[in-house]
Design an enzyme around this catalytic site. Structure first.
Site, PDB file in Angstrom:
ATOM      1  N   GLU A 182      33.851  47.387  45.550  1.00 31.74           N
ATOM      2  CA  GLU A 182      33.237  46.929  44.903  1.00 31.74           C
ATOM      3  C   GLU A 182      31.626  46.587  46.137  1.00 31.74           C
ATOM      4  O   GLU A 182      30.447  46.833  45.896  1.00 31.74           O
ATOM      5  CB  GLU A 182      32.636  45.422  43.413  1.00 31.74           C
ATOM      6  N   GLY A 205      41.683  35.546  49.729  1.00 35.08           N
ATOM      7  CA  GLY A 205      40.514  34.678  48.752  1.00 35.08           C
ATOM      8  C   GLY A 205      39.742  33.736  48.059  1.00 35.08           C
ATOM      9  O   GLY A 205      38.586  33.109  48.205  1.00 35.08           O
ATOM     10  N   ARG A 206      40.466  33.886  47.231  1.00 38.24           N
ATOM     11  CA  ARG A 206      40.261  32.566  46.544  1.00 38.24           C
ATOM     12  C   ARG A 206      40.719  30.749  46.888  1.00 38.24           C
ATOM     13  O   ARG A 206      40.163  30.036  46.456  1.00 38.24           O
ATOM     14  CB  ARG A 206      41.661  32.022  45.303  1.00 38.24           C
ATOM     15  N   LYS A 216      36.443  39.433  52.413  1.00 43.45           N
ATOM     16  CA  LYS A 216      37.858  39.180  53.147  1.00 43.45           C
ATOM     17  C   LYS A 216      38.027  40.159  54.332  1.00 43.45           C
ATOM     18  O   LYS A 216      38.294  40.288  55.323  1.00 43.45           O
ATOM     19  CB  LYS A 216      38.775  38.785  52.454  1.00 43.45           C
ATOM     20  N   LYS A 249      43.487  48.577  40.593  1.00 39.24           N
ATOM     21  CA  LYS A 249      42.544  49.090  41.616  1.00 39.24           C
ATOM     22  C   LYS A 249      42.600  50.656  42.976  1.00 39.24           C
ATOM     23  O   LYS A 249      41.895  51.895  42.109  1.00 39.24           O
ATOM     24  CB  LYS A 249      42.410  48.206  43.111  1.00 39.24           C
ATOM     25  N   HIS A 306      30.178  22.160  20.113  1.00 38.72           N
ATOM     26  CA  HIS A 306      29.331  23.543  18.740  1.00 38.72           C
ATOM     27  C   HIS A 306      30.235  24.051  19.005  1.00 38.72           C
ATOM     28  O   HIS A 306      29.699  24.972  18.701  1.00 38.72           O
ATOM     29  CB  HIS A 306      27.835  23.111  19.184  1.00 38.72           C
ATOM     30  N   GLU A 326      45.374  33.569  39.181  1.00 35.90           N
ATOM     31  CA  GLU A 326      45.797  34.665  40.333  1.00 35.90           C
ATOM     32  C   GLU A 326      46.608  34.684  41.699  1.00 35.90           C
ATOM     33  O   GLU A 326      47.928  34.695  41.814  1.00 35.90           O
ATOM     34  CB  GLU A 326      44.673  34.930  41.386  1.00 35.90           C
TER      35      GLU A 326
HETATM   36  O1  F6P Z   1      41.098  40.287  42.780  1.00 32.46           O
HETATM   37  C1  F6P Z   1      41.578  40.786  44.554  1.00 32.46           C
HETATM   38  C2  F6P Z   1      40.956  40.205  45.870  1.00 32.46           C
HETATM   39  O2  F6P Z   1      41.901  40.231  46.673  1.00 32.46           O
HETATM   40  C3  F6P Z   1      41.411  38.990  45.251  1.00 32.46           C
HETATM   41  O3  F6P Z   1      42.261  38.128  45.918  1.00 32.46           O
HETATM   42  C4  F6P Z   1      39.721  38.780  46.405  1.00 32.46           C
HETATM   43  O4  F6P Z   1      39.203  37.080  46.581  1.00 32.46           O
HETATM   44  C5  F6P Z   1      38.810  39.681  46.106  1.00 32.46           C
HETATM   45  O5  F6P Z   1      39.419  40.611  45.644  1.00 32.46           O
HETATM   46  C6  F6P Z   1      37.984  40.295  46.876  1.00 32.46           C
HETATM   47  O6  F6P Z   1      38.389  40.440  48.464  1.00 32.46           O
HETATM   48  P1  F6P Z   1      37.712  40.573  49.743  1.00 32.46           P
HETATM   49  O7  F6P Z   1      37.012  39.423  50.060  1.00 32.46           O
HETATM   50  O8  F6P Z   1      38.644  40.711  50.438  1.00 32.46           O
HETATM   51  O9  F6P Z   1      36.601  41.759  49.431  1.00 32.46           O
END
Ligand code: F6P
Length: 555
Positions: free
Chosen positions: A215, A274-275, A209, A519, A391, A360
């Site tokens: 990452e 995002g979620r 987003k 972060k 189990h 979240e």
């Molecule tokens: O973990 C924080 C967050 O902002 C989430 O809400 C989001 O889904 C994720 O990082 C990834 O963010 P992006 O889609 O901006 O890379």
């Protein structure tokens, strides 16, 4: 204008619930024995979902008090404000409109002066056309070969939804296109997922987003280097990136900076959290896997539950009822966790997906007007598919000391209708599976008394160990089959459950400031990890010692 939250704990309904809690002695055995109408009275339907709340710790009085609570905190007006595009995400000053992503093309929703529906459908059309080209083989890699593997690079909401749905809808996938998902910055993830891939037939979908997540950008760069190295010098690198990388983001300028052709970028909007984004272009890998028609059915499933949530009176409104019940469990029965137990191997990533959605969203200590919360919020969501969980951890749900409300999810029709015919008679294995689903909620509700245990001839000294107290709350959710539509319905159900709880607690369920500090510190600490002693010395002594250990042991 966003109004301040009502403090739920000051309402008459909260007082009524507190009183009900005082004399509360759940007795599902008698409740069922004395009330033949209990199961039907507490079973509700929403689109294809058949939801049985009768084995929850609920009574008519309690339900009435919870509905009064919903009314007194203004659940319906907050819901309507969300659906109308008001800026209910207060700390980010944004509308919250994942529901607009699944509106039909004929609908109209004006937000901040613009009808958002045409843009949603334009993006869908672009994504669908792209998915069709990849599926048909018309989209070619730089060497002229068709795409056989799609690698989604994203994390959090840009990973968990697509991977969960890709797994869940495995029977609907294109047979010759595999999707893989790289999320973790642990280089093992990229290392493993790239292993064995042919760069000439691999397409990367960089999903972010913000297009600034460490990452995702690190993994995207790793993938680009891997691709260009593997394709060799004969290939034009700009052309290779153009043919092998597409992006999904709200930050299209940053996508262009990365070198991805804006023609190959799919946008979405800041009003999609995002979620809550698997139903946006973040679902591009999924749309390639299952095809546009199935993706449209997936969106239709979400929309059916949106309609139910928007229009059904609260007394029959399944997401509202389930959210209110969760409030009862968290705030009055001291439940700290909530299990989600799908009796479907295909839903094996569903609990992980729900962890981001629920935790979240509702892991907050401050309300949307900036004041402290007045009661506990959030639960730890967790789970694994049945029967594997039986189990492993069900022992604690059956006989432990804590209340663990559990949602059991099952489907009438299996994806793989296999029969075991080895003993001469044919046994439908799905029926064996479902027998476990039915048995578990029965055991949790009704338990086993000491008389029953003794009647089995159990030696007296182990009678107590074999007693099941019962009165362990479960919700059973069934649907005809796990189709794209039903998956969309399940996701939307939990989105609105989460929303309902957030409204009662007065919190902004749509920001996530709690992920920021870690972060920032990672960026600050990074030079110390690489040996910068002045940065290392600025850390606390524990962190200094851990980094020193790392530097000593790293070969
Ligand atoms: O973990 C924080 C967050 O902002 C989430 O809400 C989001 O889904 C994720 O990082 C990834 O963010 P992006 O889609 O901006 O890379």
């Amino acid at each position: 204008m966003t109004r301040g939250p009502v403090d739920a704990t000051t309402t008459d309904a909260w007082k009524a619930l507190t009183e009900l809690r005082g004399g509360f002695e759940p007795d599902l055995r008698s409740w069922f024995a004395d009330d033949p109408g209990r199961a039907s009275r507490f079973t509700f339907e929403a689109a294809d979902l058949f939801v049985d709340l009768s084995k929850d710790l609920i009574t008519d009085d309690l339900l009435a008090a919870l509905l009064a609570l919903a009314e007194q905190v203004g659940l319906e007006s907050r819901r309507d404000a969300m659906l109308a595009g008001e800026h209910i995400n207060v700390t980010e000053d944004r509308a919250v409109l994942h529901t607009a992503l699944r509106l039909p093309a004929s609908a109209s929703l004006v937000v901040d002066g613009t009808d958002v529906v045409p843009a949603v459908h334009e993006t869908l059309a672009k994504m669908y056309a792209f998915a069709d080209r990849v599926r048909s083989g018309e989209w070619k890699g730089v060497t002229g070969e068709r795409i056989r593997t799609v690698v989604n690079i994203g994390i959090g909401g840009s990973d968990l939804g697509p991977v969960m749905a890709y797994e869940a809808l495995e029977p609907f996938r294109h047979p010759e296109i595999e999707c893989r998902f790289i999320s973790n910055i642990d280089p093992t993830d990229a290392g493993q997922k790239l292993k064995g891939l042919d760069p000439a037939t691999t397409l990367f979908v960089v999903s972010s987003k913000s297009f600034s997540t460490l990452e995702t950008l690190t993994n995207a760069r790793l993938a680009r280097t891997w691709l260009l190295d593997a394709l060799g010098d004969d290939v034009d690198s700009a052309e290779a990136v153009k043919k092998h990388f597409v992006a999904v983001s709200t930050a299209l300028d940053k996508v262009a900076d990365f070198g991805i052709d804006p023609e190959n970028a799919f946008g979405f909007w800041d009003w999609v959290g995002g979620r809550y984004s698997v139903d946006s272009a973040i679902g591009t890998a999924l749309a390639i896997a299952i095809g546009p028609e199935r993706f449209a059915e997936f969106l239709g499933g979400f929309h059916a539950i949106d309609e139910h949530f928007a229009k059904t009176p609260l007394a029959q409104n399944v997401p509202a009822l389930m959210g209110l019940l969760n409030v009862w469990y968290v705030n009055f029965l001291d439940a700290q966790t909530h299990a989600v137990l799908p009796y479907s191997q295909l839903l094996h990533r569903f609990p992980a997906y729900l962890q981001q959605l629920t935790m979240e969203s509702n892991g907050k200590s401050v309300r949307w007007d900036g004041t402290a919360v007045t009661t506990d919020t959030g639960e730890v969501f967790w789970g694994e598919p049945g029967t594997n969980g039986q189990h492993a951890f069900y022992q604690l749900i059956h006989q432990g000391t804590r209340v663990i409300p559990a949602d059991f999810i099952a489907f009438a029709n299996p994806a793989y209708p296999l029969a075991d015919a080895s003993d001469g008679q044919s046994i439908d294995v799905h029926e064996l599976f479902l027998a476990n689903f039915f048995a578990q909620t029965q055991a949790l509700a009704f338990g086993k008394t000491d008389e029953q245990v003794r009647a089995e001839g159990t030696p007296e000294h182990i009678v107590d160990a074999r007693v099941f107290s019962g009165n362990r709350p479960t919700t059973s959710i069934m649907a005809p089959a796990l189709t794209p539509s039903v998956l969309g319905q399940l996701i939307a159900l939990y989105e609105h459950i989460t929303f309902t709880q957030g409204v009662v607690w007065g919190i902004d369920s749509f920001d996530q400031w709690g992920v920021e500090l870690g972060k920032q510190l990672a960026v600050q600490i990074s030079p110390a990890v690489s040996g910068d002693m002045s940065t290392a010395r600025q850390q606390d002594t524990s962190t200094q010692s851990l980094i020193a250990y790392y530097r000593e042991k790293r070969q």
